[in-house]
Motif scaffolding. Sequence first.
Motif, PDB file in Angstrom:
ATOM      1  N   GLY A 116     -52.833  68.639   7.910  1.00 47.98           N
ATOM      2  CA  GLY A 116     -52.975  69.209   9.244  1.00 47.98           C
ATOM      3  C   GLY A 116     -52.135  70.452   9.459  1.00 47.98           C
ATOM      4  N   GLY A 117     -50.900  70.461   8.936  1.00 48.35           N
ATOM      5  CA  GLY A 117     -50.029  71.624   9.109  1.00 48.35           C
ATOM      6  C   GLY A 117     -50.582  72.853   8.423  1.00 48.35           C
ATOM      7  N   VAL A 118     -50.940  72.712   7.147  1.00 47.62           N
ATOM      8  CA  VAL A 118     -51.492  73.844   6.394  1.00 47.62           C
ATOM      9  C   VAL A 118     -52.836  74.274   6.978  1.00 47.62           C
ATOM     10  CG1 VAL A 118     -52.412  74.532   4.148  1.00 47.62           C
ATOM     11  CG2 VAL A 118     -50.266  73.249   4.274  1.00 47.62           C
ATOM     12  N   ASP A 119     -53.688  73.302   7.309  1.00 51.79           N
ATOM     13  CA  ASP A 119     -55.013  73.635   7.840  1.00 51.79           C
ATOM     14  C   ASP A 119     -54.908  74.409   9.149  1.00 51.79           C
ATOM     15  OD1 ASP A 119     -55.968  72.277   5.691  1.00 51.79           O
ATOM     16  OD2 ASP A 119     -56.638  70.516   6.802  1.00 51.79           O
ATOM     17  N   SER A 120     -54.042  73.941  10.047  1.00 50.16           N
ATOM     18  CA  SER A 120     -53.917  74.627  11.339  1.00 50.16           C
ATOM     19  C   SER A 120     -53.399  76.047  11.160  1.00 50.16           C
ATOM     20  CB  SER A 120     -52.996  73.834  12.272  1.00 50.16           C
ATOM     21  OG  SER A 120     -51.704  73.674  11.695  1.00 50.16           O
ATOM     22  N   LEU A 121     -52.453  76.253  10.243  1.00 53.80           N
ATOM     23  CA  LEU A 121     -51.947  77.608   9.992  1.00 53.80           C
ATOM     24  C   LEU A 121     -53.039  78.515   9.426  1.00 53.80           C
ATOM     25  CD1 LEU A 121     -48.389  76.922   8.500  1.00 53.80           C
ATOM     26  CD2 LEU A 121     -48.945  77.882  10.745  1.00 53.80           C
ATOM     27  N   LEU A 122     -53.843  77.993   8.497  1.00 57.67           N
ATOM     28  CA  LEU A 122     -54.919  78.793   7.916  1.00 57.67           C
ATOM     29  C   LEU A 122     -56.006  79.099   8.947  1.00 57.67           C
ATOM     30  CD1 LEU A 122     -55.250  77.127   4.383  1.00 57.67           C
ATOM     31  CD2 LEU A 122     -54.239  79.346   4.960  1.00 57.67           C
ATOM     32  N   ILE A 123     -56.257  78.150   9.842  1.00 56.21           N
ATOM     33  CA  ILE A 123     -57.242  78.402  10.907  1.00 56.21           C
ATOM     34  C   ILE A 123     -56.749  79.506  11.832  1.00 56.21           C
ATOM     35  CG2 ILE A 123     -58.314  77.391  12.966  1.00 56.21           C
ATOM     36  CD1 ILE A 123     -58.468  74.738  11.412  1.00 56.21           C
ATOM     37  N   VAL A 124     -55.464  79.444  12.206  1.00 53.99           N
ATOM     38  CA  VAL A 124     -54.893  80.497  13.055  1.00 53.99           C
ATOM     39  C   VAL A 124     -54.963  81.849  12.340  1.00 53.99           C
ATOM     40  CG1 VAL A 124     -52.759  81.351  14.086  1.00 53.99           C
ATOM     41  CG2 VAL A 124     -53.392  78.952  14.355  1.00 53.99           C
ATOM     42  N   LEU A 125     -54.651  81.853  11.039  1.00 45.45           N
ATOM     43  CA  LEU A 125     -54.709  83.100  10.272  1.00 45.45           C
ATOM     44  C   LEU A 125     -56.131  83.653  10.224  1.00 45.45           C
ATOM     45  CD1 LEU A 125     -53.323  85.168   8.419  1.00 45.45           C
ATOM     46  CD2 LEU A 125     -53.771  83.630   6.491  1.00 45.45           C
ATOM     47  N   SER A 126     -57.102  82.766   9.983  1.00 46.20           N
ATOM     48  CA  SER A 126     -58.491  83.235   9.897  1.00 46.20           C
ATOM     49  C   SER A 126     -58.964  83.812  11.225  1.00 46.20           C
ATOM     50  CB  SER A 126     -59.406  82.084   9.461  1.00 46.20           C
ATOM     51  OG  SER A 126     -59.487  81.090  10.456  1.00 46.20           O
ATOM     52  N   TYR A 127     -58.583  83.184  12.341  1.00 46.72           N
ATOM     53  CA  TYR A 127     -59.018  83.705  13.634  1.00 46.72           C
ATOM     54  C   TYR A 127     -58.244  84.952  14.041  1.00 46.72           C
ATOM     55  CZ  TYR A 127     -62.560  80.354  14.855  1.00 46.72           C
ATOM     56  OH  TYR A 127     -63.737  79.640  14.871  1.00 46.72           O
ATOM     57  N   THR A 128     -57.045  85.127  13.526  1.00 49.69           N
ATOM     58  CA  THR A 128     -56.328  86.385  13.749  1.00 49.69           C
ATOM     59  C   THR A 128     -57.083  87.544  13.106  1.00 49.69           C
ATOM     60  OG1 THR A 128     -54.207  85.214  13.798  1.00 49.69           O
ATOM     61  CG2 THR A 128     -54.141  87.597  13.415  1.00 49.69           C
TER      62      THR A 128
END
Length: 320
Positions: free
Chosen positions: A214-226
Amino acid sequence: MLSSWSFANISFFQPPAFLMIGIPGLEAVHGWISIPFSSMYTVALTGNCLIILAVRRTPSLHQPMYYFLSMLALTDVGLTLSTMPTTLAVLWFDHRLIGFNACLAQMFFLHFFSVVESSVLLAMSFDRFVAISNPLLYASVLTNCVIIRIGLAILARATLCLFAVPFLIKRLNFCPVNNVLSHSFCFHPDVMRRACADISLNIHYGLYVVVSTGGVDSLLIVLSYTVILRMVLSLASPRERIRALNTCASHILAVFVFFIPGVTMSMIHHFGRHLPAVVHTLVAYVYLVVPPALNPLIYGVKSKPIREAMFRILRGKDKG
């Protein structure tokens, strides 16, 4: 009589069954509480099954975005079925016992589908990134073969992360008089704290699973939407910007619905042990029960093709 600690020093004990409370302090009104729970489970199963059928039976929905949506719906069905039997058994029939091995099995599948859902949401953010950054290459990048490989990788990741969890519980020595769970299902943080043994390994491994999934996934999702937001803002036409953002709206809502309760629950379990048991229990219910019920509503309202396909299936059933 030996105390539980002295008993732990001379013998290894595992309870034949655990006793599930349901919602601590609200046992007297479980009958009334069962109404919203039954409604959410019904919406979750019906809505997600409709999405799966809609994508399967509608050729125009045979696209990567809707294949990933089918994965999310199938995961939500699995997550719902992981908690529904014991939750409704407690609320409807006051059946509170669950066998030790059955508890471990439920615990594995409950956390398995949670990890799968996090991974699917990450895959859906990648899908949106490809669709907006390279729309002409979208279909050639996310082919059916690639989507199948992503799905298999998600299953393998969840299995590898959680395979050890039941065995880490099974090695623990439990207190003979401490077999009461504060949920209506077997939740890893709840089960491990029933032990009369050192659970530091369980705590550290649980934290590792949470951070690495969950931690890694949420960070990657935030990065992708940035990155997506930067690309959208670079579009010249305001209409194109709105259209691009609208294709992401449903997924963004699904991410918030899943990750906000998940982060809240993790913070409470690690730093809020002084809080009443009912707070832990209610946050866990919000995390595990609410997202599978809301996701079909989110995609049914925000996605016109999905909504129309779902209505066609319902009309077909009415005719049949």
